[in-house]
Design an enzyme around this catalytic site. Structure first.
Site, mmCIF file in Angstrom:
data_model
loop_
_atom_site.group_PDB
_atom_site.id
_atom_site.type_symbol
_atom_site.label_atom_id
_atom_site.label_comp_id
_atom_site.label_asym_id
_atom_site.label_seq_id
_atom_site.Cartn_x
_atom_site.Cartn_y
_atom_site.Cartn_z
ATOM 1 N N LYS A 57 0.832 -1.208 0.000
ATOM 2 C CA LYS A 57 0.000 0.000 0.000
ATOM 3 C C LYS A 57 0.867 1.260 0.000
ATOM 4 O O LYS A 57 0.638 2.188 -0.781
ATOM 5 C CB LYS A 57 -0.917 -0.004 1.234
ATOM 6 C CG LYS A 57 -1.938 -1.121 1.254
ATOM 7 C CD LYS A 57 -2.672 -1.152 2.590
ATOM 8 C CE LYS A 57 -3.548 -2.362 2.730
ATOM 9 N NZ LYS A 57 -4.212 -2.431 4.053
ATOM 10 N N CYS A 73 -0.598 0.513 6.261
ATOM 11 C CA CYS A 73 -0.856 -0.323 7.434
ATOM 12 C C CYS A 73 -1.683 -1.539 7.036
ATOM 13 O O CYS A 73 -2.474 -1.487 6.101
ATOM 14 C CB CYS A 73 -1.631 0.452 8.495
ATOM 15 S SG CYS A 73 -0.814 1.915 9.118
ATOM 16 N N ASP A 74 -1.505 -2.619 7.771
ATOM 17 C CA ASP A 74 -2.378 -3.769 7.595
ATOM 18 C C ASP A 74 -2.438 -4.554 8.897
ATOM 19 O O ASP A 74 -1.542 -4.449 9.746
ATOM 20 C CB ASP A 74 -1.917 -4.676 6.454
ATOM 21 C CG ASP A 74 -3.064 -5.526 5.939
ATOM 22 O OD1 ASP A 74 -3.862 -5.009 5.141
ATOM 23 O OD2 ASP A 74 -3.190 -6.683 6.366
ATOM 24 N N GLN A 75 -3.512 -5.309 9.019
ATOM 25 C CA GLN A 75 -3.725 -6.102 10.227
ATOM 26 C C GLN A 75 -4.192 -7.496 9.828
ATOM 27 O O GLN A 75 -5.044 -7.642 8.948
ATOM 28 C CB GLN A 75 -4.765 -5.430 11.116
ATOM 29 C CG GLN A 75 -4.913 -6.070 12.490
ATOM 30 C CD GLN A 75 -5.903 -5.292 13.344
ATOM 31 O OE1 GLN A 75 -7.061 -5.180 12.998
ATOM 32 N NE2 GLN A 75 -5.435 -4.764 14.457
#
Length: 198
Positions: A57, A73-75
């Protein structure tokens, strides 16, 4: 230098704004599912998948905005058996996810990557351990019916900063990581870069 969040995540925007960070939110529009699937098939660890998604991203948007500092960001939600959960597509998906997590311990892995001029310059990955209390089928049905519009974009199908707190017996780890971003290390980096006062 402008800080750009490569996402329009309301939770992450609110977290940054509440901490006094001025941010411009722009969606990166990457094919997250394709990246996640290919990495999982290659045997990548969940933390590496979260990191790769965050970097994809940030890198994509940074190439389009070379004068900005772009935060991706990622989760990832990892069940007790190692299963990686996707965001629910339907209320039935949400019910199934909560039923699988009920009474068990799972992990939330949050990754953040900053890119400048299309290249990563900073990254951090943090993990929280979540112990969900045992939920009755009726409770799950009522919860999903009441909060579907709020939880449909949440991996794990809860918002622990709100009514989702009722789902848990205990948590271990940063509240910020649970909400979706390892905020404190990010704030440290922004101070180093002069975007926040030290």
């Amino acid at each position: 230098m402008t800080l750009v969040l490569a996402s329009q995540s309301a939770g992450r925007i609110a977290m940054l704004n509440a901490a006094g960070v001025s941010v411009q939110a722009v969606p990166a529009l990457v094919d997250e599912q394709s990246i996640k699937t290919s990495l999982a098939q290659a045997g990548a660890k969940p933390r590496d998948i979260a990191d790769a998604l965050a970097e994809a991203k940030a890198r994509k948007l940074s190439r389009k905005m070379p004068t900005a500092m772009v935060l991706g960001c990622d989760q990832i939600c990892v069940g007790p058996d190692g299963h990686i959960f996707d965001k629910p597509e339907t209320p039935d998906d949400a019910r199934a996810h909560l039923a699988q997590l009920s009474g068990k311990v799972h992990r939330l892995i949050s990754a953040a990557v900053i890119c400048e001029n299309g290249e990563p310059v900073w990254r951090v990955i943090d993990t929280a351990q979540m112990t969900m209390r045992s939920l009755s089928p009726q409770y799950i049905d009522d919860y999903v019916e009441t909060y579907w519009d709020k939880i449909r974009h949440c991996v794990g199908c809860y918002r622990i900063e709100a009514e989702g707190a009722q789902l848990f017996a205990s948590v271990s780890g940063s509240q910020f990581t649970i909400i979706g971003m390892p905020l404190l290390p990010l704030l440290d980096y922004l101070r180093v870069k002069g975007l926040l006062p030290s």
